[in-house]
Design an enzyme around this catalytic site. Sequence first.
Site, PDB file in Angstrom:
ATOM      1  N   GLY A 122       0.752  -1.259   0.099  1.00  0.00           N
ATOM      2  CA  GLY A 122       0.046  -0.019  -0.180  1.00  0.00           C
ATOM      3  C   GLY A 122       0.962   1.224   0.102  1.00  0.00           C
ATOM      4  O   GLY A 122       1.041   1.756  -1.035  1.00  0.00           O
ATOM      5  N   ASP A 151      -1.760  13.488  -4.846  1.00  0.00           N
ATOM      6  CA  ASP A 151      -1.349  15.095  -4.049  1.00  0.00           C
ATOM      7  C   ASP A 151      -2.712  15.909  -3.991  1.00  0.00           C
ATOM      8  O   ASP A 151      -3.111  16.489  -3.086  1.00  0.00           O
ATOM      9  CB  ASP A 151      -0.568  15.905  -4.789  1.00  0.00           C
ATOM     10  CG  ASP A 151       1.076  15.626  -4.615  1.00  0.00           C
ATOM     11  OD1 ASP A 151       1.226  14.880  -3.502  1.00  0.00           O
ATOM     12  OD2 ASP A 151       1.809  16.002  -5.627  1.00  0.00           O
ATOM     13  N   ARG A 210     -27.757  19.474  28.131  1.00  0.00           N
ATOM     14  CA  ARG A 210     -27.477  18.505  29.085  1.00  0.00           C
ATOM     15  C   ARG A 210     -26.921  19.064  30.434  1.00  0.00           C
ATOM     16  O   ARG A 210     -26.107  19.991  30.218  1.00  0.00           O
ATOM     17  CB  ARG A 210     -26.368  17.516  28.615  1.00  0.00           C
ATOM     18  CG  ARG A 210     -25.922  16.493  29.805  1.00  0.00           C
ATOM     19  CD  ARG A 210     -27.017  15.305  29.809  1.00  0.00           C
ATOM     20  NE  ARG A 210     -26.444  14.268  30.893  1.00  0.00           N
ATOM     21  CZ  ARG A 210     -27.170  13.074  31.103  1.00  0.00           C
ATOM     22  NH1 ARG A 210     -28.483  13.070  30.716  1.00  0.00           N
ATOM     23  NH2 ARG A 210     -26.777  12.302  32.078  1.00  0.00           N
ATOM     24  N   ILE A 257     -17.614  14.727  25.663  1.00  0.00           N
ATOM     25  CA  ILE A 257     -18.736  15.615  26.030  1.00  0.00           C
ATOM     26  C   ILE A 257     -20.205  15.187  26.124  1.00  0.00           C
ATOM     27  O   ILE A 257     -20.918  15.330  27.032  1.00  0.00           O
ATOM     28  CB  ILE A 257     -18.734  16.742  24.957  1.00  0.00           C
ATOM     29  CG1 ILE A 257     -17.574  17.601  25.089  1.00  0.00           C
ATOM     30  CG2 ILE A 257     -19.845  17.653  25.269  1.00  0.00           C
ATOM     31  CD1 ILE A 257     -17.210  18.543  23.977  1.00  0.00           C
ATOM     32  N   GLY A 317     -20.491  11.994  27.244  1.00  0.00           N
ATOM     33  CA  GLY A 317     -20.518  10.925  28.295  1.00  0.00           C
ATOM     34  C   GLY A 317     -20.874   9.625  27.766  1.00  0.00           C
ATOM     35  O   GLY A 317     -20.619   9.283  26.663  1.00  0.00           O
ATOM     36  N   GLU A 334      -5.190   7.147   1.133  1.00  0.00           N
ATOM     37  CA  GLU A 334      -4.254   8.204   0.304  1.00  0.00           C
ATOM     38  C   GLU A 334      -3.209   8.615   1.082  1.00  0.00           C
ATOM     39  O   GLU A 334      -2.775   9.611   0.706  1.00  0.00           O
ATOM     40  CB  GLU A 334      -5.361   9.343   0.038  1.00  0.00           C
ATOM     41  CG  GLU A 334      -6.677   9.030  -0.744  1.00  0.00           C
ATOM     42  CD  GLU A 334      -7.131  10.152  -1.681  1.00  0.00           C
ATOM     43  OE1 GLU A 334      -6.414  10.892  -2.198  1.00  0.00           O
ATOM     44  OE2 GLU A 334      -8.485   9.895  -1.953  1.00  0.00           O
TER      45      GLU A 334
HETATM   46  C1  LIG Z   1     -11.301   2.126   3.519  1.00  0.00           C
HETATM   47  C2  LIG Z   1     -10.174   2.103   2.430  1.00  0.00           C
HETATM   48  C3  LIG Z   1     -10.483   2.729   1.323  1.00  0.00           C
HETATM   49  C4  LIG Z   1      -9.082   2.523   0.373  1.00  0.00           C
HETATM   50  N1  LIG Z   1      -9.276   3.086  -0.601  1.00  0.00           N
HETATM   51  C5  LIG Z   1      -8.521   3.135  -1.580  1.00  0.00           C
HETATM   52  C6  LIG Z   1      -8.640   3.053  -3.209  1.00  0.00           C
HETATM   53  O1  LIG Z   1      -9.653   3.755  -3.557  1.00  0.00           O
HETATM   54  N2  LIG Z   1      -7.365   2.913  -4.065  1.00  0.00           N
HETATM   55  C7  LIG Z   1      -6.204   2.340  -3.570  1.00  0.00           C
HETATM   56  O2  LIG Z   1      -5.574   2.356  -4.443  1.00  0.00           O
HETATM   57  N3  LIG Z   1      -6.122   2.258  -2.292  1.00  0.00           N
HETATM   58  C8  LIG Z   1      -7.051   2.628  -1.416  1.00  0.00           C
HETATM   59  N4  LIG Z   1      -6.851   2.100   0.060  1.00  0.00           N
HETATM   60  C9  LIG Z   1      -5.764   1.613   0.649  1.00  0.00           C
HETATM   61  C10 LIG Z   1      -4.907   2.599   1.386  1.00  0.00           C
HETATM   62  O3  LIG Z   1      -4.409   3.847   0.632  1.00  0.00           O
HETATM   63  C11 LIG Z   1      -3.987   1.851   2.025  1.00  0.00           C
HETATM   64  O4  LIG Z   1      -4.618   1.049   2.950  1.00  0.00           O
HETATM   65  C12 LIG Z   1      -2.724   2.807   2.743  1.00  0.00           C
HETATM   66  O5  LIG Z   1      -2.027   3.474   1.876  1.00  0.00           O
HETATM   67  C13 LIG Z   1      -1.769   2.001   3.697  1.00  0.00           C
HETATM   68  O6  LIG Z   1      -1.223   1.048   3.120  1.00  0.00           O
HETATM   69  P1  LIG Z   1      -1.298  -0.493   3.646  1.00  0.00           P
HETATM   70  O7  LIG Z   1      -2.887  -0.595   4.109  1.00  0.00           O
HETATM   71  O8  LIG Z   1      -0.980  -1.728   2.625  1.00  0.00           O
HETATM   72  O9  LIG Z   1      -0.359  -0.481   4.861  1.00  0.00           O
HETATM   73  P2  LIG Z   1       1.386  -0.482   4.912  1.00  0.00           P
HETATM   74  O10 LIG Z   1       1.841   0.128   3.908  1.00  0.00           O
HETATM   75  O11 LIG Z   1       1.461  -1.964   5.050  1.00  0.00           O
HETATM   76  O12 LIG Z   1       1.617   0.008   6.321  1.00  0.00           O
HETATM   77  C14 LIG Z   1       1.424  -0.552   7.550  1.00  0.00           C
HETATM   78  C15 LIG Z   1       1.875   0.640   8.478  1.00  0.00           C
HETATM   79  O13 LIG Z   1       3.332   0.815   8.399  1.00  0.00           O
HETATM   80  C16 LIG Z   1       3.541   2.187   8.269  1.00  0.00           C
HETATM   81  N5  LIG Z   1       4.591   2.590   7.088  1.00  0.00           N
HETATM   82  C17 LIG Z   1       4.871   1.820   6.111  1.00  0.00           C
HETATM   83  N6  LIG Z   1       5.815   2.339   5.280  1.00  0.00           N
HETATM   84  C18 LIG Z   1       6.553   3.128   6.309  1.00  0.00           C
HETATM   85  C19 LIG Z   1       7.389   4.028   6.164  1.00  0.00           C
HETATM   86  N7  LIG Z   1       8.170   4.171   4.987  1.00  0.00           N
HETATM   87  N8  LIG Z   1       7.849   4.983   6.975  1.00  0.00           N
HETATM   88  C20 LIG Z   1       6.950   4.901   8.331  1.00  0.00           C
HETATM   89  N9  LIG Z   1       5.856   3.992   8.274  1.00  0.00           N
HETATM   90  C21 LIG Z   1       5.593   3.256   7.545  1.00  0.00           C
HETATM   91  C22 LIG Z   1       2.211   2.821   7.765  1.00  0.00           C
HETATM   92  O14 LIG Z   1       1.968   4.208   8.013  1.00  0.00           O
HETATM   93  C23 LIG Z   1       1.366   1.761   8.395  1.00  0.00           C
HETATM   94  O15 LIG Z   1       1.095   2.613   9.964  1.00  0.00           O
HETATM   95  C24 LIG Z   1      -7.986   2.201   0.620  1.00  0.00           C
HETATM   96  C25 LIG Z   1      -8.008   1.759   2.151  1.00  0.00           C
HETATM   97  C26 LIG Z   1      -8.948   1.499   3.020  1.00  0.00           C
HETATM   98  C27 LIG Z   1      -8.909   1.156   4.249  1.00  0.00           C
END
Ligand SMILES: Cc1cc2nc3c(=O)[nH]c(=O)nc-3n(C[C@H](O)[C@H](O)[C@H](O)COP(=O)(O)OP(=O)(O)OC[C@H]3O[C@@H](n4cnc5c(N)ncnc54)[C@H](O)[C@@H]3O)c2cc1C
Length: 386
Positions: free
Chosen positions: A136, A246, A274, A343, A345, A369
């Site tokens: 992701g 972006d 309240r 707030i 409760g 995103e």
């Molecule tokens: C409801 C929902 C809707 C979504 N819609 C879309 C969509 O329309 N299209 C799409 O393409 N994606 C979509 N996503 C995916 C979303 O963008 C990803 O879940 C998100 O970018 C995080 O990727 P991941 O879940 O693979 O987590 P990971 O990348 O595996 O990350 C896991 C943890 O590690 C941390 N981490 C990872 N790399 C680093 C780093 N270099 N430094 C510090 N911390 C790091 C992350 O911040 C997170 O806390 C959606 C997700 C959800 C839950």
Amino acid sequence: MSTENVEFELTEEQRLVRSTAKDFAEKEVLPLARKVDHEHYFPKELIPKLSALGFLGVFVPEEFGGAELDFVSYSVIVEELARVCASTSVIVSAHNSLCIWPILNHASDEQKKRYLPKLASGESLGCFALSEPSTGSDAAAQTCMSKKEGDTWVINGVKNWVTNGPEADVCILFTMENPEEKHKGINAFIVDLKTTKGVSIGKKEDKLGICGSPTSSITFDNVELSNDQLLGTPGLGFKIAMSTLDGGRIGIASQAVGIARAALEDSLQYARERKAFGKPIGQHQSIQNHLADMSCSIDAARLMALSASRRKDAKLPYTRAAAQAKLFASEASVQCALKGIQIHGGYGYVREFNVERYLRDAKITEIYEGTSEIQRLVIASQLLKE
Ligand SMILES: Cc1cc2nc3c(=O)[nH]c(=O)nc-3n(C[C@H](O)[C@H](O)[C@H](O)COP(=O)(O)OP(=O)(O)OC[C@H]3O[C@@H](n4cnc5c(N)ncnc54)[C@H](O)[C@@H]3O)c2cc1C
């Protein structure tokens, strides 16, 4: 609650957009909001109404049937929708900023003529497929493959978490062609999800929040795409994805502001009504402190979102402004929702009131995103470059 603090920043047209969006949100979206959340209901009846107002083609030029508005107007629309129903706001924002925006910026004239009128009219719903089950944040590590065979691209792989996936017609798809070239080996395509052989949509995810925004995986099994479905040139996919995100991040900041505003508005009403220890709880200083902190962070977050939008409209660099707005607004939104529950409760902890929904809806803004951790990386790397 008044939005006066920023109204002076808006043009007459943008103020009109705000009042139209607010009116629509309160009359048409709010009555559905609890059903959308409790029943994980996709509000399909809103699609023609949203398109009639131009909200499904916010930046699409009039020649393609769109509203041809600026990004500030888009932020304002997303905030007003999120204030009453975060699910509806994300259905709209994924469609506009993640699907339409890259088409507007990178598609050929033929592709624009083919896709934009249907997207702007709501005949087609859009989505964006970048994330995968195993990657992701590290978007350059794509494993969904595109292979050129003669004049045809053959796609194999799985995309995950696609917002609007179960309902969408048009998908901006990212695939890896040359893994050794890393991010430069990624291609982008426009895919007709419902008519392309080999495409299958996964089950609807059972989520914590934004329950009416449908999310699913999409599997591509030997899917054949013609060259005129390539978006931009080969190898441009990663740049298209990052520049699209972006802009998308500004929409998520506005979504977060809308949710936080709902938490403050409900809390103000509750604090007036309240009573505890013989007076309304709003007369107790600790509650006043919560309300004051919520108001400050909401106004600051909104100004950051609008400022990033204005930079985008003015064609100034806005990567850092967008990441800062998303980071600040999403964290502020979660904090405001938590304060809203405090707030209220015990009543804040049950589904009879809406504040528990605001917390569940706010949390996603810190994840999609680009997570908050990734926003901090983007902000710092921009600062070091500038
Ligand atoms: C409801 C929902 C809707 C979504 N819609 C879309 C969509 O329309 N299209 C799409 O393409 N994606 C979509 N996503 C995916 C979303 O963008 C990803 O879940 C998100 O970018 C995080 O990727 P991941 O879940 O693979 O987590 P990971 O990348 O595996 O990350 C896991 C943890 O590690 C941390 N981490 C990872 N790399 C680093 C780093 N270099 N430094 C510090 N911390 C790091 C992350 O911040 C997170 O806390 C959606 C997700 C959800 C839950």
